[in-house]
Scaffold this motif. Structure first.
Motif, mmCIF file in Angstrom:
data_model
loop_
_atom_site.group_PDB
_atom_site.id
_atom_site.type_symbol
_atom_site.label_atom_id
_atom_site.label_comp_id
_atom_site.label_asym_id
_atom_site.label_seq_id
_atom_site.Cartn_x
_atom_site.Cartn_y
_atom_site.Cartn_z
ATOM 1 N N VAL A 82 0.888 -1.197 0.066
ATOM 2 C CA VAL A 82 -0.063 -0.063 0.153
ATOM 3 C C VAL A 82 0.958 1.365 -0.032
ATOM 4 N N ARG A 83 1.721 1.096 0.883
ATOM 5 C CA ARG A 83 2.827 2.400 0.641
ATOM 6 C C ARG A 83 3.724 2.566 -0.466
ATOM 7 N N LEU A 84 3.855 1.478 -1.085
ATOM 8 C CA LEU A 84 4.729 1.824 -2.290
ATOM 9 C C LEU A 84 3.636 2.365 -3.504
ATOM 10 N N ILE A 85 2.579 1.610 -3.530
ATOM 11 C CA ILE A 85 1.607 2.585 -4.300
ATOM 12 C C ILE A 85 1.372 3.744 -3.984
ATOM 13 N N GLY A 86 1.245 3.987 -2.918
ATOM 14 C CA GLY A 86 1.219 5.597 -2.405
ATOM 15 C C GLY A 86 2.142 6.578 -2.712
ATOM 16 N N ILE A 87 3.445 5.975 -2.781
ATOM 17 C CA ILE A 87 4.486 6.691 -3.086
ATOM 18 C C ILE A 87 4.692 6.917 -4.463
ATOM 19 N N ALA A 88 4.383 5.895 -5.349
ATOM 20 C CA ALA A 88 4.352 5.844 -6.855
ATOM 21 C C ALA A 88 3.341 7.053 -7.257
ATOM 22 N N THR A 89 2.162 6.949 -6.689
ATOM 23 C CA THR A 89 1.415 7.969 -6.961
ATOM 24 C C THR A 89 1.492 9.258 -6.672
ATOM 25 N N GLN A 90 2.194 9.641 -5.468
ATOM 26 C CA GLN A 90 2.629 10.992 -5.021
ATOM 27 C C GLN A 90 3.785 11.348 -5.963
ATOM 28 N N LEU A 91 4.663 10.646 -6.287
ATOM 29 C CA LEU A 91 5.731 10.969 -7.466
ATOM 30 C C LEU A 91 5.127 11.405 -8.712
ATOM 31 N N PHE A 92 4.200 10.654 -9.152
ATOM 32 C CA PHE A 92 3.485 10.826 -10.223
ATOM 33 C C PHE A 92 2.751 12.276 -10.176
ATOM 34 N N ARG A 93 2.150 12.465 -9.185
ATOM 35 C CA ARG A 93 1.235 13.620 -9.197
ATOM 36 C C ARG A 93 2.197 14.838 -8.812
ATOM 37 N N GLU A 94 3.486 14.665 -8.585
ATOM 38 C CA GLU A 94 4.325 15.843 -8.365
ATOM 39 C C GLU A 94 5.186 16.113 -9.653
ATOM 40 N N GLY A 95 4.883 15.251 -10.548
ATOM 41 C CA GLY A 95 5.630 15.261 -12.024
ATOM 42 C C GLY A 95 6.877 14.442 -12.129
ATOM 43 N N ASN A 96 7.157 13.693 -10.965
ATOM 44 C CA ASN A 96 8.214 12.872 -11.112
ATOM 45 C C ASN A 96 7.812 11.347 -11.532
ATOM 46 N N PRO A 97 7.538 10.825 -12.287
ATOM 47 C CA PRO A 97 7.073 9.396 -12.343
ATOM 48 C C PRO A 97 8.515 8.926 -12.444
ATOM 49 N N VAL A 98 8.437 7.572 -11.647
ATOM 50 C CA VAL A 98 9.846 6.932 -11.244
ATOM 51 C C VAL A 98 9.395 5.422 -11.802
ATOM 52 N N LEU A 99 10.323 4.985 -12.452
ATOM 53 C CA LEU A 99 10.460 3.518 -12.672
ATOM 54 C C LEU A 99 11.551 2.756 -12.214
ATOM 55 N N LEU A 100 11.563 1.643 -11.366
ATOM 56 C CA LEU A 100 12.747 0.994 -10.748
ATOM 57 C C LEU A 100 13.022 0.081 -12.003
ATOM 58 N N ILE A 101 14.363 -0.392 -11.997
ATOM 59 C CA ILE A 101 14.775 -0.987 -13.018
ATOM 60 C C ILE A 101 15.970 -1.988 -12.377
ATOM 61 N N SER A 102 16.216 -3.139 -12.781
ATOM 62 C CA SER A 102 17.481 -3.843 -12.537
ATOM 63 C C SER A 102 17.937 -4.870 -13.481
ATOM 64 N N GLY A 103 18.729 -5.660 -13.126
ATOM 65 C CA GLY A 103 19.291 -6.316 -14.474
ATOM 66 C C GLY A 103 20.756 -5.964 -14.647
ATOM 67 N N MET A 104 21.219 -6.475 -15.469
ATOM 68 C CA MET A 104 22.758 -6.538 -15.862
ATOM 69 C C MET A 104 22.733 -4.964 -16.665
ATOM 70 N N ASN A 105 23.649 -4.323 -16.317
ATOM 71 C CA ASN A 105 23.883 -2.656 -16.765
ATOM 72 C C ASN A 105 22.556 -2.032 -16.554
ATOM 73 N N SER A 106 21.825 -2.330 -15.618
ATOM 74 C CA SER A 106 20.628 -1.370 -15.103
ATOM 75 C C SER A 106 21.065 0.106 -14.950
ATOM 76 N N TYR A 107 22.202 -0.014 -14.126
ATOM 77 C CA TYR A 107 22.797 1.410 -13.620
ATOM 78 C C TYR A 107 23.174 2.122 -14.879
ATOM 79 N N ALA A 108 23.896 1.612 -15.920
ATOM 80 C CA ALA A 108 24.302 2.098 -17.066
ATOM 81 C C ALA A 108 22.950 2.619 -18.025
ATOM 82 N N THR A 109 21.987 1.690 -17.718
ATOM 83 C CA THR A 109 20.695 1.985 -18.582
ATOM 84 C C THR A 109 20.078 3.252 -18.049
ATOM 85 N N SER A 110 20.111 3.419 -16.711
ATOM 86 C CA SER A 110 19.394 4.362 -16.042
ATOM 87 C C SER A 110 19.887 5.589 -16.140
ATOM 88 N N LEU A 111 21.223 5.680 -16.202
ATOM 89 C CA LEU A 111 22.124 7.013 -16.523
ATOM 90 C C LEU A 111 21.765 7.308 -17.891
#
Length: 159
Positions: A82-111
């Motif tokens: 419930v809290r993760l859903i709330g945080i995702a919603t608040q970030l979206f409403r603030e104009g900062n939608p976030v997607l979490l990624i993982s896997g090989m080279n995910s850090y380079a991909t995020s950059l």
């Protein structure tokens, strides 16, 4: 034992985030969003009082919530969901939608993905782990991303 695991994982994730390229504004923003505490989250507060490590963290950031899934207790998992859903919603409403990624080279991909701050959805990508990551991180990422993607889709469709 669980408190020790929580501490080790927190130190690991924080050291990874702090070790990122500080010259990049997007990296700085992504770390701030990953660790940003949303004080208005109160679902399950009475239960959290019974868990000293959770009470201390407050379960108010993406980082705290995902790490707390390591407890693998049904009631904690529900509160975190419930809290993760709330945080995702608040970030979206603030104009900062976030997607979490993982896997090989995910850090380079995020950059790479975060270089363009004015893309269609203004999504900020945060790497939460490379190669092998624990199931609880995958679960938290899935919950969080599902909400963000749902909100983006609703916005596209004018809902």
């Amino acid at each position: 034992m669980k408190s020790r695991l929580y501490l080790v994982l927190t130190v690991f994730l924080m050291s990874k985030a702090i070790g990122q390229n500080a010259d990049s504004l997007k990296v700085d923003i992504s770390y701030k969003l990953f660790s940003k505490c949303f004080k208005n989250l109160n679902y399950g507060s009475e239960v959290i009082e019974n868990y000293p490590a959770l009470k201390k963290s407050g379960l108010c950031s993406i980082q705290d919530c995902i790490l707390s899934l390591a407890y693998n207790e049904e009631i904690i998992n529900k509160i975190v969901e419930v809290r993760l859903i709330g945080i995702a919603t608040q970030l979206f409403r603030e104009g900062n939608p976030v997607l979490l990624i993982s896997g090989m080279n995910s850090y380079a991909t995020s950059l790479e993905e975060n270089e363009n701050t004015e893309d269609d959805n203004k999504i900020i990508y945060i790497s939460v782990g490379e190669c092998v990551i624990p199931n609880y991180i995958s679960k938290g990422t899935e919950i969080f991303n599902k909400q963000t993607l749902s909100l983006i889709e609703k916005k596209k469709n004018g809902l």
